[in-house]
Design a protein around this motif. Structure first.
Motif, mmCIF file in Angstrom:
data_model
loop_
_atom_site.group_PDB
_atom_site.id
_atom_site.type_symbol
_atom_site.label_atom_id
_atom_site.label_comp_id
_atom_site.label_asym_id
_atom_site.label_seq_id
_atom_site.Cartn_x
_atom_site.Cartn_y
_atom_site.Cartn_z
ATOM 1 N N PHE A 136 0.853 -1.188 0.000
ATOM 2 C CA PHE A 136 0.000 0.000 0.000
ATOM 3 C C PHE A 136 0.887 1.235 0.000
ATOM 4 C CE2 PHE A 136 1.228 -0.449 4.322
ATOM 5 C CZ PHE A 136 1.212 0.821 4.879
ATOM 6 N N GLY A 137 0.297 2.378 -0.315
ATOM 7 C CA GLY A 137 1.051 3.629 -0.320
ATOM 8 C C GLY A 137 0.375 4.708 0.493
ATOM 9 N N ASN A 138 1.115 5.791 0.736
ATOM 10 C CA ASN A 138 0.536 6.955 1.393
ATOM 11 C C ASN A 138 0.648 8.169 0.481
ATOM 12 O OD1 ASN A 138 3.285 7.464 1.576
ATOM 13 N ND2 ASN A 138 3.319 7.748 3.788
ATOM 14 N N VAL A 139 -0.154 9.186 0.776
ATOM 15 C CA VAL A 139 -0.189 10.412 -0.016
ATOM 16 C C VAL A 139 -0.117 11.612 0.909
ATOM 17 C CG1 VAL A 139 -1.518 9.384 -1.911
ATOM 18 C CG2 VAL A 139 -2.720 10.469 -0.008
ATOM 19 N N VAL A 140 0.065 12.786 0.310
ATOM 20 C CA VAL A 140 0.104 14.016 1.087
ATOM 21 C C VAL A 140 -1.253 14.253 1.740
ATOM 22 C CG1 VAL A 140 0.323 16.516 0.965
ATOM 23 C CG2 VAL A 140 1.879 15.069 -0.338
ATOM 24 N N GLY A 141 -1.248 14.379 3.049
ATOM 25 C CA GLY A 141 -2.462 14.671 3.793
ATOM 26 C C GLY A 141 -2.166 15.696 4.860
ATOM 27 N N ASP A 142 -2.225 15.263 6.122
ATOM 28 C CA ASP A 142 -1.952 16.162 7.236
ATOM 29 C C ASP A 142 -0.548 15.989 7.805
ATOM 30 O OD1 ASP A 142 -4.548 17.127 7.098
ATOM 31 O OD2 ASP A 142 -5.305 15.532 8.400
ATOM 32 N N ARG A 147 6.696 10.046 1.341
ATOM 33 C CA ARG A 147 5.646 9.224 0.751
ATOM 34 C C ARG A 147 6.271 8.001 0.115
ATOM 35 N NH1 ARG A 147 4.971 14.426 2.455
ATOM 36 N NH2 ARG A 147 2.911 14.412 3.391
ATOM 37 N N HIS A 148 5.677 6.836 0.379
ATOM 38 C CA HIS A 148 6.259 5.582 -0.068
ATOM 39 C C HIS A 148 5.178 4.583 -0.473
ATOM 40 C CE1 HIS A 148 9.354 7.216 2.725
ATOM 41 N NE2 HIS A 148 10.224 6.601 1.947
ATOM 42 N N LEU A 149 5.606 3.564 -1.229
ATOM 43 C CA LEU A 149 4.889 2.313 -1.292
ATOM 44 C C LEU A 149 5.531 1.402 -0.254
ATOM 45 C CD1 LEU A 149 2.731 0.659 -3.077
ATOM 46 C CD2 LEU A 149 4.777 -0.567 -3.835
ATOM 47 N N PHE A 150 4.707 0.827 0.624
ATOM 48 C CA PHE A 150 5.200 -0.027 1.694
ATOM 49 C C PHE A 150 4.880 -1.492 1.396
ATOM 50 C CE2 PHE A 150 4.298 4.060 3.687
ATOM 51 C CZ PHE A 150 5.401 4.269 4.508
ATOM 52 N N ALA A 151 5.769 -2.379 1.840
ATOM 53 C CA ALA A 151 5.506 -3.809 1.855
ATOM 54 C C ALA A 151 5.646 -4.289 3.290
ATOM 55 C CB ALA A 151 6.486 -4.549 0.950
ATOM 56 N N LEU A 152 4.580 -4.892 3.817
ATOM 57 C CA LEU A 152 4.563 -5.375 5.192
ATOM 58 C C LEU A 152 4.350 -6.880 5.226
ATOM 59 C CD1 LEU A 152 2.110 -2.781 6.849
ATOM 60 C CD2 LEU A 152 4.554 -2.504 6.364
ATOM 61 N N ASP A 153 4.824 -7.514 6.292
ATOM 62 C CA ASP A 153 4.508 -8.901 6.546
ATOM 63 C C ASP A 153 3.022 -8.988 6.917
ATOM 64 O OD1 ASP A 153 4.118 -11.267 8.527
ATOM 65 O OD2 ASP A 153 6.032 -11.717 7.556
ATOM 66 N N ALA A 154 2.276 -9.831 6.210
ATOM 67 C CA ALA A 154 0.834 -9.881 6.415
ATOM 68 C C ALA A 154 0.449 -10.448 7.778
ATOM 69 C CB ALA A 154 0.181 -10.712 5.317
ATOM 70 N N ARG A 162 10.396 -0.423 1.662
ATOM 71 C CA ARG A 162 9.623 0.736 1.235
ATOM 72 C C ARG A 162 10.258 1.343 -0.006
ATOM 73 N NH1 ARG A 162 9.808 5.182 5.917
ATOM 74 N NH2 ARG A 162 8.996 3.424 7.146
ATOM 75 N N PHE A 163 9.420 1.854 -0.886
ATOM 76 C CA PHE A 163 9.837 2.448 -2.151
ATOM 77 C C PHE A 163 9.448 3.924 -2.107
ATOM 78 C CE2 PHE A 163 9.275 3.797 -6.496
ATOM 79 C CZ PHE A 163 10.036 2.980 -7.305
ATOM 80 N N LYS A 164 10.423 4.802 -2.135
ATOM 81 C CA LYS A 164 10.141 6.235 -2.017
ATOM 82 C C LYS A 164 9.567 6.766 -3.319
ATOM 83 C CE LYS A 164 12.120 10.629 -0.513
ATOM 84 N NZ LYS A 164 13.315 11.307 0.027
ATOM 85 N N SER A 165 8.429 7.432 -3.222
ATOM 86 C CA SER A 165 7.762 7.967 -4.405
ATOM 87 C C SER A 165 8.080 9.447 -4.576
ATOM 88 C CB SER A 165 6.248 7.768 -4.307
ATOM 89 O OG SER A 165 5.705 8.632 -3.316
ATOM 90 N N LEU A 166 7.886 9.911 -5.784
ATOM 91 C CA LEU A 166 8.091 11.309 -6.100
ATOM 92 C C LEU A 166 6.760 12.058 -6.002
ATOM 93 C CD1 LEU A 166 10.340 10.785 -9.258
ATOM 94 C CD2 LEU A 166 11.069 11.104 -6.881
ATOM 95 N N TYR A 167 6.824 13.375 -6.068
ATOM 96 C CA TYR A 167 5.645 14.224 -6.074
ATOM 97 C C TYR A 167 4.817 14.021 -4.805
ATOM 98 C CZ TYR A 167 7.184 14.516 -10.904
ATOM 99 O OH TYR A 167 7.947 14.678 -12.020
ATOM 100 N N TYR A 168 3.528 13.705 -4.950
ATOM 101 C CA TYR A 168 2.618 13.744 -3.814
ATOM 102 C C TYR A 168 2.276 12.375 -3.241
ATOM 103 C CZ TYR A 168 2.118 18.558 -5.305
ATOM 104 O OH TYR A 168 2.387 19.852 -5.644
ATOM 105 N N GLY A 169 2.969 11.340 -3.646
ATOM 106 C CA GLY A 169 2.757 10.037 -3.044
ATOM 107 C C GLY A 169 2.099 9.049 -3.978
ATOM 108 N N VAL A 170 1.702 7.922 -3.394
ATOM 109 C CA VAL A 170 1.141 6.813 -4.159
ATOM 110 C C VAL A 170 -0.370 7.005 -4.259
ATOM 111 C CG1 VAL A 170 0.873 4.305 -4.268
ATOM 112 C CG2 VAL A 170 3.003 5.302 -3.399
#
Length: 277
Positions: A136-142, A147-154, A162-170
């Motif tokens: 999943f990813g996060n975006v600009v909020g509060d 901002r990254h795409l994350f991979a977690l152990d389920a 984590r994969f660092k994204s450019l601009y305003y997030g995933v």
């Protein structure tokens, strides 16, 4: 209508960050849910990954049978502080995000919180689950974090990479296909290795790239009023279709067609190979 070509993709950026030594997972200390009645059984382990709209092609079709009668509330659990994303469910666990900056994992049989992960900013797109991991990813909020795409152990919620994204997030829900995770982040569509987060390829769009549909070795995604088809791995555009206004839905791919909606009040169907309406 027809297809319009766009110039080739830029080099893949060096976008992968190593996962921190200490996990950002918060201890799950849930209160007991308000259970109406116990769930009689949990379906067996799913045979494949779980994604937004049922799969990488985003058809919204489920092979599972629905309720036999009127729906009955089995349990409810208050989590988060604000709107949540649609959940995805795999192996008896439902995962979803919230604009409170968390990704949550809930046991669907008991209605109990298993774990939550703080992503530092809004999680406003549905996650994907595959290979024992959640993406999943996060975006600009509060918040003020990166901002990254994350991979977690389920199972544990611990961070794998984590994969660092450019601009305003995933700004998309990931698609998992053939050992890679494909997603839109800012004005790019990326594909990263499922296990390591290493960037495989990227394609630059004209505007913010939406949730991709993936089928037949091709990724289909909207950016502003355009829908573009890109060959996976080759970073080569196959075609671009222009609608009369912004494309506001995730595309769905089925029976040789790509179907999507636009703010021009139309639903479009274009040929999957040529992009011709």
């Amino acid at each position: 209508a027809g297809a319009d070509a766009v110039d080739g993709a830029p080099p893949v950026p060096d976008a992968v960050d190593a996962a921190p030594a200490v996990s950002d997972v918060e201890d799950a200390v849930p209160q007991l849910p308000d259970v109406v009645e116990a769930v009689p059984s949990v379906p067996g382990a799913a045979s494949g990954p779980a994604m937004y709209r049922g799969g990488a092609a985003r058809t919204g079709v489920s092979e599972a049978s629905g309720p036999a009668g009127p729906p009955v509330e089995l349990w409810k659990l208050k989590v988060g502080d604000g709107p949540c994303t649609p959940p995805v469910v795999l192996d008896g666990v439902a995962c979803f995000g919230s604009v409170d900056g968390h990704l949550y994992a809930v046991d669907v049989a008991a209605g109990a919180l298993k774990w939550k992960f703080f992503a530092e900013d809004w999680v406003d797109q549905a996650p994907a689950m595959a290979g024992g991991m959640v993406f999943f990813g996060n975006v600009v909020g509060d918040g003020s974090g990166d901002r990254h795409l994350f991979a977690l152990d389920a199972v544990t919620g611990s961070e794998k990479w984590r994969f660092k994204s450019l601009y305003y997030g995933v700004n998309s829900s990931p698609a998992v296909v053939d050992g890679e995770v494909c997603f839109g982040a800012g004005k790019h569509v990326y594909s990263a290795d499922l296990q390591t987060g290493e960037a495989k390829w990227s394609f630059e769009a004209s505007d913010s790239a939406g949730t991709p549909a993936v089928s037949g070795g091709t990724a289909f995604f909207a950016h502003a009023n355009r829908l573009t088809a890109v060959n996976l791995g080759a970073e080569a555009e196959k075609w671009t279709f222009r609608a009369g206004a912004n494309i506001t839905t995730c595309p769905a791919v089925s029976d040789g067609l790509v179907v999507f909606g636009s703010d021009d009040f139309n639903i479009y169907a274009v040929d999957v190979q040529t992009g011709v309406e």
